[in-house]
Design a protein around this motif. Structure first.
Motif, PDB file in Angstrom:
ATOM      1  N   LYS A  76     -88.536 -92.758  95.566  1.00  0.00           N
ATOM      2  CA  LYS A  76     -89.035 -94.464  95.359  1.00  0.00           C
ATOM      3  C   LYS A  76     -88.052 -95.339  95.031  1.00  0.00           C
ATOM      4  O   LYS A  76     -88.917 -96.737  95.289  1.00  0.00           O
ATOM      5  N   ASN A  77     -87.410 -94.626  95.164  1.00  0.00           N
ATOM      6  CA  ASN A  77     -85.436 -95.853  94.979  1.00  0.00           C
ATOM      7  C   ASN A  77     -85.709 -97.047  94.900  1.00  0.00           C
ATOM      8  O   ASN A  77     -85.448 -98.236  94.312  1.00  0.00           O
ATOM      9  N   THR A  78     -86.103 -96.241  93.028  1.00  0.00           N
ATOM     10  CA  THR A  78     -86.031 -97.489  92.135  1.00  0.00           C
ATOM     11  C   THR A  78     -85.240 -96.996  90.658  1.00  0.00           C
ATOM     12  O   THR A  78     -84.815 -95.572  90.819  1.00  0.00           O
ATOM     13  N   LEU A  79     -83.852 -97.793  90.258  1.00  0.00           N
ATOM     14  CA  LEU A  79     -83.028 -97.061  88.985  1.00  0.00           C
ATOM     15  C   LEU A  79     -84.149 -97.467  87.722  1.00  0.00           C
ATOM     16  O   LEU A  79     -85.120 -98.860  87.923  1.00  0.00           O
ATOM     17  N   TYR A  80     -84.173 -97.046  86.507  1.00  0.00           N
ATOM     18  CA  TYR A  80     -84.293 -97.795  85.599  1.00  0.00           C
ATOM     19  C   TYR A  80     -83.771 -97.736  83.891  1.00  0.00           C
ATOM     20  O   TYR A  80     -82.499 -97.277  84.726  1.00  0.00           O
ATOM     21  N   LEU A  81     -83.575 -98.346  83.630  1.00  0.00           N
ATOM     22  CA  LEU A  81     -82.921 -98.327  82.102  1.00  0.00           C
ATOM     23  C   LEU A  81     -83.826 -98.840  81.387  1.00  0.00           C
ATOM     24  O   LEU A  81     -84.944 -99.868  81.072  1.00  0.00           O
ATOM     25  N   GLN A  82     -84.304 -97.964  79.866  1.00  0.00           N
ATOM     26  CA  GLN A  82     -85.185 -97.477  78.735  1.00  0.00           C
ATOM     27  C   GLN A  82     -84.280 -98.613  78.089  1.00  0.00           C
ATOM     28  O   GLN A  82     -83.558 -97.403  77.824  1.00  0.00           O
ATOM     29  N   MET A  83     -84.804 -99.433  77.124  1.00  0.00           N
ATOM     30  CA  MET A  83     -84.085 -99.625  76.168  1.00  0.00           C
ATOM     31  C   MET A  83     -84.765 -99.345  75.154  1.00  0.00           C
ATOM     32  O   MET A  83     -86.190 -99.952  74.996  1.00  0.00           O
ATOM     33  N   ASN A  84     -84.813 -98.726  74.287  1.00  0.00           N
ATOM     34  CA  ASN A  84     -85.475 -98.426  72.497  1.00  0.00           C
ATOM     35  C   ASN A  84     -84.663 -99.183  71.501  1.00  0.00           C
ATOM     36  O   ASN A  84     -83.108 -99.163  71.551  1.00  0.00           O
ATOM     37  N   SER A  85     -85.076 -99.351  70.536  1.00  0.00           N
ATOM     38  CA  SER A  85     -84.231 -99.826  69.348  1.00  0.00           C
ATOM     39  C   SER A  85     -83.496-100.894  69.502  1.00  0.00           C
ATOM     40  O   SER A  85     -82.118-101.248  69.073  1.00  0.00           O
ATOM     41  N   LEU A  86     -83.895-101.913  70.102  1.00  0.00           N
ATOM     42  CA  LEU A  86     -82.734-102.914  70.669  1.00  0.00           C
ATOM     43  C   LEU A  86     -82.798-103.752  69.446  1.00  0.00           C
ATOM     44  O   LEU A  86     -83.780-104.345  68.266  1.00  0.00           O
ATOM     45  N   LYS A  87     -82.036-104.737  69.463  1.00  0.00           N
ATOM     46  CA  LYS A  87     -80.946-105.370  68.488  1.00  0.00           C
ATOM     47  C   LYS A  87     -81.260-106.870  69.121  1.00  0.00           C
ATOM     48  O   LYS A  87     -80.777-106.887  70.293  1.00  0.00           O
ATOM     49  N   PRO A  88     -80.714-107.565  68.620  1.00  0.00           N
ATOM     50  CA  PRO A  88     -80.438-108.699  69.047  1.00  0.00           C
ATOM     51  C   PRO A  88     -79.457-109.695  69.626  1.00  0.00           C
ATOM     52  O   PRO A  88     -79.110-110.213  71.034  1.00  0.00           O
ATOM     53  N   GLU A  89     -77.841-108.454  69.748  1.00  0.00           N
ATOM     54  CA  GLU A  89     -77.203-108.756  70.179  1.00  0.00           C
ATOM     55  C   GLU A  89     -76.714-108.185  71.936  1.00  0.00           C
ATOM     56  O   GLU A  89     -76.340-108.106  72.809  1.00  0.00           O
ATOM     57  N   ASP A  90     -78.350-107.391  72.342  1.00  0.00           N
ATOM     58  CA  ASP A  90     -78.303-106.957  73.853  1.00  0.00           C
ATOM     59  C   ASP A  90     -79.264-108.370  74.516  1.00  0.00           C
ATOM     60  O   ASP A  90     -79.228-107.410  75.212  1.00  0.00           O
ATOM     61  N   THR A  91     -79.191-109.471  73.439  1.00  0.00           N
ATOM     62  CA  THR A  91     -80.183-110.142  74.030  1.00  0.00           C
ATOM     63  C   THR A  91     -78.728-110.691  75.701  1.00  0.00           C
ATOM     64  O   THR A  91     -77.729-110.845  75.058  1.00  0.00           O
ATOM     65  N   ALA A  92     -79.699-110.911  76.446  1.00  0.00           N
ATOM     66  CA  ALA A  92     -78.437-111.513  78.157  1.00  0.00           C
ATOM     67  C   ALA A  92     -79.602-110.866  79.120  1.00  0.00           C
ATOM     68  O   ALA A  92     -80.798-111.118  79.385  1.00  0.00           O
TER      69      ALA A  92
END
Length: 127
Positions: A76-92
């Motif tokens: 599919k020529n697709t890249l993914y990023l699964q993000m769990n347990s997110l924190k406020p410092e991940d805001t970007a």
């Protein structure tokens, strides 16, 4: 020429999850190293994760290890990023990047080694 388009960003509470996608188009894009970088307000662009074109090798920033997973679908020529347990410092703003010449592991962490960049997708994590 390679074009990268990110999607999947949004607003989530701390502890929640999001999955970012990056649709890639262009010649031989499935053979490129691909990565995610992010830039928080007032801060420099920083490495998040990267994956080799064979998918055999993945690399993560210490701040996201154990919480984020990078993977790709070369059909599919697709890249993914699964993000769990997110924190406020991940805001970007999260950017997808692709590069073709990587001589060492260090290159995967280095933004100047990536030749193509998407426009970014905003991730906001509330406390």
């Amino acid at each position: 020429q390679v074009e990268l388009v990110e999607s999947g960003g949004g607003f989530v509470q701390a502890g929640g999850s999001l999955r970012l996608s990056c649709a890639a188009s262009g010649r031989a894009v499935s053979t490129y190293v691909m990565g995610w970088f992010r830039q928080a307000p007032g801060k420099q662009l920083e490495f998040v994760a990267a994956i080799s074109w064979t998918r055999d090798n993945t690399y993560y920033a210490d701040s996201v290890k154990g919480r984020f997973t990078i993977f790709r679908d070369n059909v599919k020529n697709t890249l993914y990023l699964q993000m769990n347990s997110l924190k406020p410092e991940d805001t970007a703003v999260y950017y997808c990047a692709a590069g073709s010449y990587f001589d060492s592991e260090t290159d995967y962490y280095t933004q100047t080694e990536y030749d193509y960049w998407g426009r970014g997708t905003q991730v906001t994590v509330s406390s």
